[in-house]
Design a protein around this motif. Structure first.
Motif, short mmCIF file in Angstrom:
data_model
loop_
_atom_site.label_atom_id
_atom_site.label_comp_id
_atom_site.label_asym_id
_atom_site.label_seq_id
_atom_site.Cartn_x
_atom_site.Cartn_y
_atom_site.Cartn_z
N PRO A 270 3.18 -16.48 -23.85
CA PRO A 270 2.80 -15.70 -25.03
C PRO A 270 3.04 -16.53 -26.30
CG PRO A 270 4.24 -14.42 -23.60
CD PRO A 270 4.24 -15.83 -23.08
N GLY A 271 2.14 -16.42 -27.24
CA GLY A 271 2.29 -17.13 -28.51
C GLY A 271 1.88 -18.58 -28.50
N THR B 178 -6.24 -17.72 -30.24
CA THR B 178 -6.82 -18.59 -31.28
C THR B 178 -7.83 -19.55 -30.65
OG1 THR B 178 -4.79 -18.44 -32.57
CG2 THR B 178 -6.24 -20.28 -33.08
N LEU B 179 -7.43 -20.17 -29.56
CA LEU B 179 -8.31 -21.11 -28.86
C LEU B 179 -9.59 -20.39 -28.41
CD1 LEU B 179 -8.81 -23.91 -27.48
CD2 LEU B 179 -7.68 -22.96 -25.47
N ILE B 180 -9.39 -19.20 -27.83
CA ILE B 180 -10.53 -18.44 -27.31
C ILE B 180 -11.50 -18.06 -28.43
CG2 ILE B 180 -11.13 -16.18 -26.30
CD1 ILE B 180 -8.57 -16.64 -24.51
N MET B 181 -10.95 -17.71 -29.59
CA MET B 181 -11.82 -17.36 -30.72
C MET B 181 -12.64 -18.57 -31.16
SD MET B 181 -12.97 -15.14 -32.79
CE MET B 181 -11.95 -13.67 -32.75
#
Ligand SMILES: [Zn+2]
Length: 188
Positions: free
Chosen positions: A100-101, A106-109
């Motif tokens: 988690p974290g 972020t990467l997926i976005m």
């Protein structure tokens, strides 16, 4: 709606038609719990998500399998393409794991943004609201018009939206927040 009983290992999810003292999946003892499975005749997918949305599997000769033109889709990240074997394959299912974290969302976005150049992307979040996702998208300058968002945890609902919107890519963040109403237990 017919009802059936199956047994699941609560440690690793191994499924069995009968109770087992020791799990063949993870070797834990007494980890099996009984669950009711409601079988809906109108459901295309009986359990879980299938990459091809088709639950009929047939035995075929390995030699008869025709490898179609498997065009690899560029994720926009060389490192990511490399771990996927030089890009994403159509009809494939990929699980991205990590602490988690660590920055998965972020990467997926960012990947979403790159994938949108190849077709419509449906982003399903079971953890965050529309506003939270929008704030992240804005921060990362993700502005493509063909990225769709759905806040949902019910797999049947997600299937329905996939059929209606026919996206080329579907991202589910995260898989452990999803549940199948055909299985009477809460998400594991
Ligand atoms: Zn197990």
């Amino acid at each position: 709606m017919a009802s059936d009983v199956v047994f699941f290992c609560k440690e690793c999810g191994y499924e069995s038609a009968k109770w087992l003292g020791r799990c063949p999946g993870c070797n834990n003892w007494n980890s099996f719990v009984e669950e009711k499975v409601n079988k809906k005749s109108n459901s295309k997918i009986s359990r879980g998500i299938s990459a091809t949305f088709d639950n009929k599997s047939e035995v075929v000769k390995l030699n008869d399998i025709v490898v179609k033109n498997t065009t690899r889709i560029d994720t926009g990240y060389q490192e990511l393409n490399r771990v996927f074997g030089s890009g994403l394959v159509e009809g494939s299912l990929t699980l991205i794991g990590g602490e988690p974290g660590i920055g998965k969302s972020t990467l997926i976005m960012q990947v979403c943004n790159n994938l949108s150049k190849h077709g419509t992307v449906l982003y399903v979040s079971g953890e965050e609201s529309e506003v939270q996702i929008k704030i992240r998208a804005d921060r990362l300058n993700v502005k493509a018009d063909n990225i769709l968002f759905l806040s949902e945890t019910n797999i049947t609902q997600i299937e329905d939206k996939i059929e209606k919107n026919n996206p080329k890519f579907c991202i589910i963040d995260s898989i452990q927040t999803m549940y199948d109403e055909e299985i009477s237990s809460v998400p594991r």
